[in-house]
Design a protein around this motif. Structure first.
Motif, mmCIF file in Angstrom:
data_model
loop_
_atom_site.group_PDB
_atom_site.id
_atom_site.type_symbol
_atom_site.label_atom_id
_atom_site.label_comp_id
_atom_site.label_asym_id
_atom_site.label_seq_id
_atom_site.Cartn_x
_atom_site.Cartn_y
_atom_site.Cartn_z
ATOM 1 N N LEU A 34 0.782 -1.178 0.103
ATOM 2 C CA LEU A 34 0.046 -0.038 0.013
ATOM 3 C C LEU A 34 0.672 1.323 -0.031
ATOM 4 N N LEU A 35 1.978 1.194 0.826
ATOM 5 C CA LEU A 35 2.915 2.329 0.771
ATOM 6 C C LEU A 35 3.309 2.600 -0.725
ATOM 7 N N GLY A 36 3.947 1.529 -1.396
ATOM 8 C CA GLY A 36 4.239 1.719 -2.760
ATOM 9 C C GLY A 36 3.120 2.224 -3.732
ATOM 10 N N ALA A 37 1.875 1.796 -3.423
ATOM 11 C CA ALA A 37 0.980 2.127 -4.372
ATOM 12 C C ALA A 37 0.649 3.681 -4.167
ATOM 13 N N ALA A 38 0.566 4.063 -2.927
ATOM 14 C CA ALA A 38 0.312 5.375 -2.808
ATOM 15 C C ALA A 38 1.414 6.416 -3.385
ATOM 16 N N GLY A 39 2.693 6.066 -3.463
ATOM 17 C CA GLY A 39 3.767 6.693 -3.689
ATOM 18 C C GLY A 39 3.457 6.741 -5.488
ATOM 19 N N PHE A 40 3.350 5.636 -6.043
ATOM 20 C CA PHE A 40 3.138 5.532 -7.249
ATOM 21 C C PHE A 40 2.116 6.629 -7.880
ATOM 22 N N ARG A 41 0.984 6.536 -6.897
ATOM 23 C CA ARG A 41 -0.144 7.360 -7.414
ATOM 24 C C ARG A 41 0.113 8.839 -7.231
ATOM 25 N N SER A 42 0.986 9.225 -6.388
ATOM 26 C CA SER A 42 1.102 10.516 -6.074
ATOM 27 C C SER A 42 1.962 11.252 -7.062
ATOM 28 N N VAL A 43 3.064 10.501 -7.671
ATOM 29 C CA VAL A 43 3.912 11.158 -8.688
ATOM 30 C C VAL A 43 3.547 11.934 -9.555
ATOM 31 N N PRO A 44 2.145 11.736 -10.321
ATOM 32 C CA PRO A 44 2.080 12.741 -11.403
ATOM 33 C C PRO A 44 1.651 14.190 -10.778
ATOM 34 N N SER A 45 1.146 14.325 -9.566
ATOM 35 C CA SER A 45 1.065 15.724 -8.976
ATOM 36 C C SER A 45 2.556 16.501 -9.022
ATOM 37 N N VAL A 46 3.506 15.847 -9.019
ATOM 38 C CA VAL A 46 4.697 16.561 -8.916
ATOM 39 C C VAL A 46 5.274 16.810 -10.029
ATOM 40 N N LEU A 47 5.033 15.961 -11.125
ATOM 41 C CA LEU A 47 5.445 16.053 -12.478
ATOM 42 C C LEU A 47 4.498 16.958 -13.459
ATOM 43 N N MET A 48 3.323 17.633 -12.832
ATOM 44 C CA MET A 48 2.691 18.228 -13.668
ATOM 45 C C MET A 48 3.439 19.629 -14.377
ATOM 46 N N ASP A 49 4.155 20.278 -13.541
ATOM 47 C CA ASP A 49 4.792 21.467 -14.115
ATOM 48 C C ASP A 49 5.963 21.220 -14.914
ATOM 49 N N PRO A 50 6.819 20.028 -14.557
ATOM 50 C CA PRO A 50 7.944 19.601 -15.844
ATOM 51 C C PRO A 50 7.291 19.078 -17.018
ATOM 52 N N LEU A 51 6.133 18.466 -17.026
ATOM 53 C CA LEU A 51 5.623 18.076 -18.200
ATOM 54 C C LEU A 51 5.251 19.250 -19.126
ATOM 55 N N HIS A 52 4.183 19.871 -18.536
ATOM 56 C CA HIS A 52 3.799 21.399 -18.956
ATOM 57 C C HIS A 52 5.106 22.113 -19.626
ATOM 58 N N ASP A 53 6.204 22.180 -19.025
ATOM 59 C CA ASP A 53 7.152 22.940 -19.511
ATOM 60 C C ASP A 53 7.821 22.154 -20.581
#
Length: 434
Positions: A34-53
């Motif tokens: 579950l720890l891993g699943a939560a980490g995997f799921r939370s990654v896109p929120s941090v990558l939003m600006d790099p992907l936009h840039d």
């Protein structure tokens, strides 16, 4: 169908006192998954600006992929719970981890928005959806009688711990090496957890010849039962519980829970704080601190659920959460002022404290169908998350800030408190019946 064979159960007084009950090992490996699943799921929120840039994709476009991830995270849940009954916990969770690894690893090759939707949205969404909160309900329902609420809280807190571990690391790696490096790390982590599940998780206590932790000699908890109808059972249970007002009240409240946590704060807080001049790494660290206090808050909520009417807990959680969201726009700025720290600590304590009382009410209202019923309630949670993830991104694109999103979420939390207050509890079971 051949009759299922299980080892003879070991009487409680024949188990050495110093021997660790296998339920704790299963719970421990479940915590890691579950720890891993939560980490995997939370990654896109941090990558939003790099992907936009890099690609020039709008926040609304990226939010669509996140929304699909969140939506599948919920909609897959009841089917995953039913498939765990049909094929076993180990097989379902191991396959889910492989899907996460594939989805995350393939993102390094993407060049179009639909690639993001396919990988982070579809593949990772199905994978983490198979390891979502109904997985908690399945483990605690099969392996625990004593301290069931507390263990529910601890396993739920794994989501916060995954966020705590992954968000600062992912943010720092994305800043230093680009967004592809975190994607590969997620893929490797998912592959590393799969062998632990295959080696140490068993489907029922009776498979090992023991009773569920705290189960009495006449209890049926933890005994292997004939395999149910797989995914079709999820639809059968839905047809039955959809006629119960309690289901819709729980689902409605939990939809608001998802909208006000994963969908809004979990997805957009970093970007919203950056809009006010805060560095992304600082904002991601604040979300990690939310995770720290979420661990304490969720474990405490599990402990309280064993002792207090779960409805009263939900009323308090939703009311206080709504008030905190209404004042958040006034707290955001380039610096982490003391008032913002107060919000972070308070919101962290309340983040997923709603899960243990909601699981308890599903078990109370729907009996043996409780884990699958909670899967559908959790699906509503993720529908709320998906709507908020997309809606808040659109609000940001149109208005240039997130203020309206915070206010709407605060008002919805008040409605969730009202829905929790009018749930009618099931009659108490006869003495000795668990």
């Amino acid at each position: 169908m051949t009759e299922l064979q299980t080892p003879p159960l070991i009487p409680d007084d024949a188990v050495p006192r110093r021997r660790l009950h296998p339920a704790w090992l299963v719970a421990g490996v479940g915590f890691v998954a579950l720890l891993g699943a939560a980490g995997f799921r939370s990654v896109p929120s941090v990558l939003m600006d790099p992907l936009h840039d890099e690609f020039g994709w709008s926040h609304g476009t990226i939010g669509t992929a996140v929304s699909l991830n969140l939506l599948l995270y919920g909609l897959i849940s009841p089917f995953a719970a039913a498939l765990m009954d049909r094929f076993g916990i180990r097989r379902v969770v191991a396959c889910a981890l492989l899907l996460v690894a594939a989805g995350s690893g393939l993102t390094v090759f993407m060049s179009r928005p639909w690639h993001l939707v396919l990988t982070w949205g579809l593949l990772v969404g199905i994978g983490v959806g198979s390891m979502s909160m109904p997985f908690v309900a399945t483990i605690t329902g099969r392996w625990f009688v004593r301290q069931r609420g507390l263990v529910t809280g601890v396993l739920t807190a794994a989501g916060a711990t995954g966020q705590l571990i992954f968000l600062p690391v992912v943010s720092a790696l994305a800043q230093a090496h680009g967004w592809r490096m975190p994607s590969l790390i997620v893929a490797g982590a998912a592959l590393a957890v799969a062998p632990l599940v295959l080696l140490f998780v068993r489907d029922y206590p009776s498979d090992l010849g023991v009773r569920a932790y705290g189960a009495g000699p006449d209890s049926a908890v933890g005994l292997r039962v004939p395999a149910a109808g797989g995914a079709s059972r999820a639809l059968t249970v839905l047809a039955a519980i959809a006629r119960r007002p309690g289901f819709w009240l729980l689902a409605g409240g939990f939809a608001v829970c998802g909208a006000s946590t994963n969908g809004l704060v979990g997805t957009h807080f970093v970007t919203a704080a950056h809009d006010h001049g805060m560095p992304p790494t600082t904002a991601a660290s604040l979300l990690a601190v939310v995770g720290v206090f979420d661990v304490a808050g969720t474990i405490a909520s599990g402990w309280l659920t064993d002792r207090i009417d779960p409805r009263y807990l939900l009323i308090g959680y939703y009311t206080l959460r709504g008030l905190s969201l209404l004042i958040l726009p006034a707290l955001l700025g380039p610096d982490t002022r003391p008032s913002l720290w107060v919000f972070i600590v308070f919101y962290g304590l309340d983040w997923v404290a709603t899960v243990p009382p909601t699981v308890a009410l599903c078990r109370e209202l729907f009996g043996a169908d409780g884990p699958v019923a909670f899967g559908w309630v959790f699906a509503a949670h993720q529908i709320g998350s998906a709507v908020a993830a997309t809606g808040a991104g659109v609000i940001r694109d149109v208005q240039g800030d997130y203020d309206l999103a915070w206010y709407v979420a605060g008002g919805l939390c008040g409605a969730a408190a009202v829905m929790s207050a009018i749930i009618r509890r099931a009659p108490a079971p006869a003495p000795g019946v668990r």
